[in-house]
Design a protein around this motif. Sequence first.
Motif, mmCIF file in Angstrom:
data_model
loop_
_atom_site.group_PDB
_atom_site.id
_atom_site.type_symbol
_atom_site.label_atom_id
_atom_site.label_comp_id
_atom_site.label_asym_id
_atom_site.label_seq_id
_atom_site.Cartn_x
_atom_site.Cartn_y
_atom_site.Cartn_z
ATOM 1 N N LEU A 19 -117.786 -88.184 -30.426
ATOM 2 C CA LEU A 19 -116.804 -87.661 -29.489
ATOM 3 C C LEU A 19 -117.478 -86.717 -28.500
ATOM 4 C CD1 LEU A 19 -113.855 -86.794 -31.913
ATOM 5 C CD2 LEU A 19 -114.412 -88.985 -30.850
ATOM 6 N N SER A 20 -116.972 -86.743 -27.278
ATOM 7 C CA SER A 20 -117.462 -85.822 -26.251
ATOM 8 C C SER A 20 -116.271 -85.128 -25.615
ATOM 9 C CB SER A 20 -118.227 -86.585 -25.166
ATOM 10 O OG SER A 20 -119.333 -87.264 -25.684
ATOM 11 N N CYS A 21 -116.497 -83.923 -25.133
ATOM 12 C CA CYS A 21 -115.446 -83.184 -24.435
ATOM 13 C C CYS A 21 -116.092 -82.308 -23.381
ATOM 14 C CB CYS A 21 -114.645 -82.338 -25.403
ATOM 15 S SG CYS A 21 -113.380 -81.340 -24.605
ATOM 16 N N ALA A 22 -115.707 -82.541 -22.135
ATOM 17 C CA ALA A 22 -116.258 -81.789 -21.021
ATOM 18 C C ALA A 22 -115.196 -80.872 -20.430
ATOM 19 C CB ALA A 22 -116.776 -82.742 -19.954
ATOM 20 N N ALA A 23 -115.565 -79.625 -20.243
ATOM 21 C CA ALA A 23 -114.687 -78.654 -19.595
ATOM 22 C C ALA A 23 -115.002 -78.616 -18.107
ATOM 23 C CB ALA A 23 -114.883 -77.276 -20.210
ATOM 24 N N SER A 24 -113.949 -78.587 -17.299
ATOM 25 C CA SER A 24 -114.146 -78.556 -15.855
ATOM 26 C C SER A 24 -113.111 -77.647 -15.218
ATOM 27 C CB SER A 24 -114.049 -79.968 -15.278
ATOM 28 O OG SER A 24 -112.764 -80.502 -15.509
ATOM 29 N N GLY A 25 -113.355 -77.333 -13.957
ATOM 30 C CA GLY A 25 -112.435 -76.457 -13.248
ATOM 31 C C GLY A 25 -113.069 -75.098 -12.981
ATOM 32 N N ARG A 26 -112.198 -74.112 -12.828
ATOM 33 C CA ARG A 26 -112.654 -72.774 -12.506
ATOM 34 C C ARG A 26 -113.101 -72.070 -13.786
ATOM 35 N NH1 ARG A 26 -108.892 -68.060 -9.742
ATOM 36 N NH2 ARG A 26 -110.447 -66.404 -9.739
ATOM 37 N N LEU A 27 -114.370 -72.217 -14.106
ATOM 38 C CA LEU A 27 -114.923 -71.654 -15.324
ATOM 39 C C LEU A 27 -115.851 -70.495 -15.002
ATOM 40 C CD1 LEU A 27 -115.844 -75.013 -17.085
ATOM 41 C CD2 LEU A 27 -113.895 -73.552 -17.613
ATOM 42 N N PHE A 28 -115.626 -69.363 -15.663
ATOM 43 C CA PHE A 28 -116.538 -68.244 -15.519
ATOM 44 C C PHE A 28 -117.510 -68.221 -16.701
ATOM 45 C CE2 PHE A 28 -117.700 -64.251 -13.587
ATOM 46 C CZ PHE A 28 -118.254 -63.526 -14.629
ATOM 47 N N ALA A 29 -116.984 -68.365 -17.890
ATOM 48 C CA ALA A 29 -117.821 -68.405 -19.089
ATOM 49 C C ALA A 29 -117.040 -69.042 -20.234
ATOM 50 C CB ALA A 29 -118.286 -67.010 -19.489
ATOM 51 N N ILE A 30 -117.775 -69.733 -21.095
ATOM 52 C CA ILE A 30 -117.193 -70.339 -22.292
ATOM 53 C C ILE A 30 -117.851 -69.729 -23.507
ATOM 54 C CG2 ILE A 30 -116.747 -72.464 -23.564
ATOM 55 C CD1 ILE A 30 -117.017 -74.004 -20.966
ATOM 56 N N ASN A 31 -117.060 -69.326 -24.464
ATOM 57 C CA ASN A 31 -117.591 -68.798 -25.711
ATOM 58 C C ASN A 31 -117.599 -69.938 -26.723
ATOM 59 O OD1 ASN A 31 -118.052 -67.486 -28.217
ATOM 60 N ND2 ASN A 31 -117.305 -65.579 -27.386
ATOM 61 N N THR A 32 -116.684 -69.940 -27.646
ATOM 62 C CA THR A 32 -116.656 -70.966 -28.688
ATOM 63 C C THR A 32 -116.044 -72.263 -28.185
ATOM 64 O OG1 THR A 32 -116.498 -69.275 -30.401
ATOM 65 C CG2 THR A 32 -115.795 -71.503 -30.996
ATOM 66 N N MET A 33 -116.628 -73.374 -28.584
ATOM 67 C CA MET A 33 -116.050 -74.700 -28.376
ATOM 68 C C MET A 33 -115.929 -75.374 -29.731
ATOM 69 S SD MET A 33 -117.953 -76.019 -24.904
ATOM 70 C CE MET A 33 -116.607 -77.124 -24.436
ATOM 71 N N GLY A 34 -115.041 -76.347 -29.804
ATOM 72 C CA GLY A 34 -114.896 -76.990 -31.102
ATOM 73 C C GLY A 34 -113.950 -78.155 -31.092
ATOM 74 N N TRP A 35 -113.671 -78.621 -32.307
ATOM 75 C CA TRP A 35 -112.795 -79.758 -32.505
ATOM 76 C C TRP A 35 -111.793 -79.442 -33.623
ATOM 77 C CZ3 TRP A 35 -113.036 -83.931 -29.331
ATOM 78 C CH2 TRP A 35 -114.185 -84.056 -28.554
ATOM 79 N N TYR A 36 -110.562 -79.824 -33.389
ATOM 80 C CA TYR A 36 -109.524 -79.800 -34.395
ATOM 81 C C TYR A 36 -109.000 -81.227 -34.528
ATOM 82 C CZ TYR A 36 -109.295 -74.694 -34.399
ATOM 83 O OH TYR A 36 -109.587 -73.366 -34.531
ATOM 84 N N ARG A 37 -108.260 -81.489 -35.566
ATOM 85 C CA ARG A 37 -107.651 -82.805 -35.732
ATOM 86 C C ARG A 37 -106.281 -82.675 -36.364
ATOM 87 N NH1 ARG A 37 -111.582 -85.354 -40.497
ATOM 88 N NH2 ARG A 37 -110.865 -83.991 -42.198
ATOM 89 N N GLN A 38 -105.463 -83.680 -36.093
ATOM 90 C CA GLN A 38 -104.114 -83.701 -36.653
ATOM 91 C C GLN A 38 -103.781 -85.121 -37.078
ATOM 92 O OE1 GLN A 38 -101.057 -82.072 -34.109
ATOM 93 N NE2 GLN A 38 -99.710 -81.710 -35.846
ATOM 94 N N ALA A 39 -103.563 -85.286 -38.361
ATOM 95 C CA ALA A 39 -103.150 -86.576 -38.903
ATOM 96 C C ALA A 39 -101.622 -86.654 -38.876
ATOM 97 C CB ALA A 39 -103.671 -86.727 -40.321
ATOM 98 N N PRO A 40 -101.074 -87.861 -38.913
ATOM 99 C CA PRO A 40 -99.611 -88.005 -38.901
ATOM 100 C C PRO A 40 -98.969 -87.227 -40.045
ATOM 101 C CG PRO A 40 -100.653 -90.120 -38.535
ATOM 102 C CD PRO A 40 -101.755 -89.168 -38.885
ATOM 103 N N GLY A 41 -97.971 -86.424 -39.704
ATOM 104 C CA GLY A 41 -97.268 -85.661 -40.717
ATOM 105 C C GLY A 41 -97.988 -84.443 -41.232
ATOM 106 N N GLU A 42 -99.149 -84.161 -40.662
ATOM 107 C CA GLU A 42 -99.941 -83.027 -41.128
ATOM 108 C C GLU A 42 -100.059 -81.980 -40.032
ATOM 109 O OE1 GLU A 42 -100.424 -84.769 -44.810
ATOM 110 O OE2 GLU A 42 -101.112 -82.767 -44.211
ATOM 111 N N GLN A 43 -100.473 -80.783 -40.443
ATOM 112 C CA GLN A 43 -100.734 -79.742 -39.459
ATOM 113 C C GLN A 43 -102.122 -79.924 -38.846
ATOM 114 O OE1 GLN A 43 -100.159 -75.964 -41.492
ATOM 115 N NE2 GLN A 43 -97.995 -75.934 -40.935
ATOM 116 N N ARG A 44 -102.271 -79.380 -37.658
ATOM 117 C CA ARG A 44 -103.584 -79.422 -37.017
ATOM 118 C C ARG A 44 -104.554 -78.568 -37.822
ATOM 119 N NH1 ARG A 44 -103.973 -78.697 -30.562
ATOM 120 N NH2 ARG A 44 -102.322 -80.249 -30.819
ATOM 121 N N GLU A 45 -105.747 -79.096 -38.042
ATOM 122 C CA GLU A 45 -106.744 -78.367 -38.824
ATOM 123 C C GLU A 45 -108.077 -78.306 -38.094
ATOM 124 O OE1 GLU A 45 -107.622 -80.279 -42.547
ATOM 125 O OE2 GLU A 45 -108.475 -82.057 -41.598
#
Length: 119
Positions: A19-45
Amino acid sequence: VQLQASGGGLVQPGGSLRLSCAASGRLFAINTMGWYRQAPGEQRELVATITTAGTTTYEDSVKGRFTISRDSAKNTVYLQMSNLKPEDTAIYYCYAFLTTTGSRWSHYWGQGTQVTVSS
């Protein structure tokens, strides 16, 4: 600010996806980046996070199978997923903790990309 995720799809058990994820737009600085997931019927983890210093954290069930990395010059975070299991099936959301001004920090989320692990 936009977080654009890509790379999801259908894969057989034991397979791999990146998986890839690119941030764009008016960015000054980025600290933490990451991934979460959510399965059907479950909470995002939390799946994995990475700081600007390269410190990583992983959810226990993905340790040893998933690897998070980032290219700060491209404002992009990656998730290499190997030995995928059916229980990894979920919508995966990228995440960034960033500032557009240099003083106020906020959480941003991408639109999600579907990962389906099935034979």
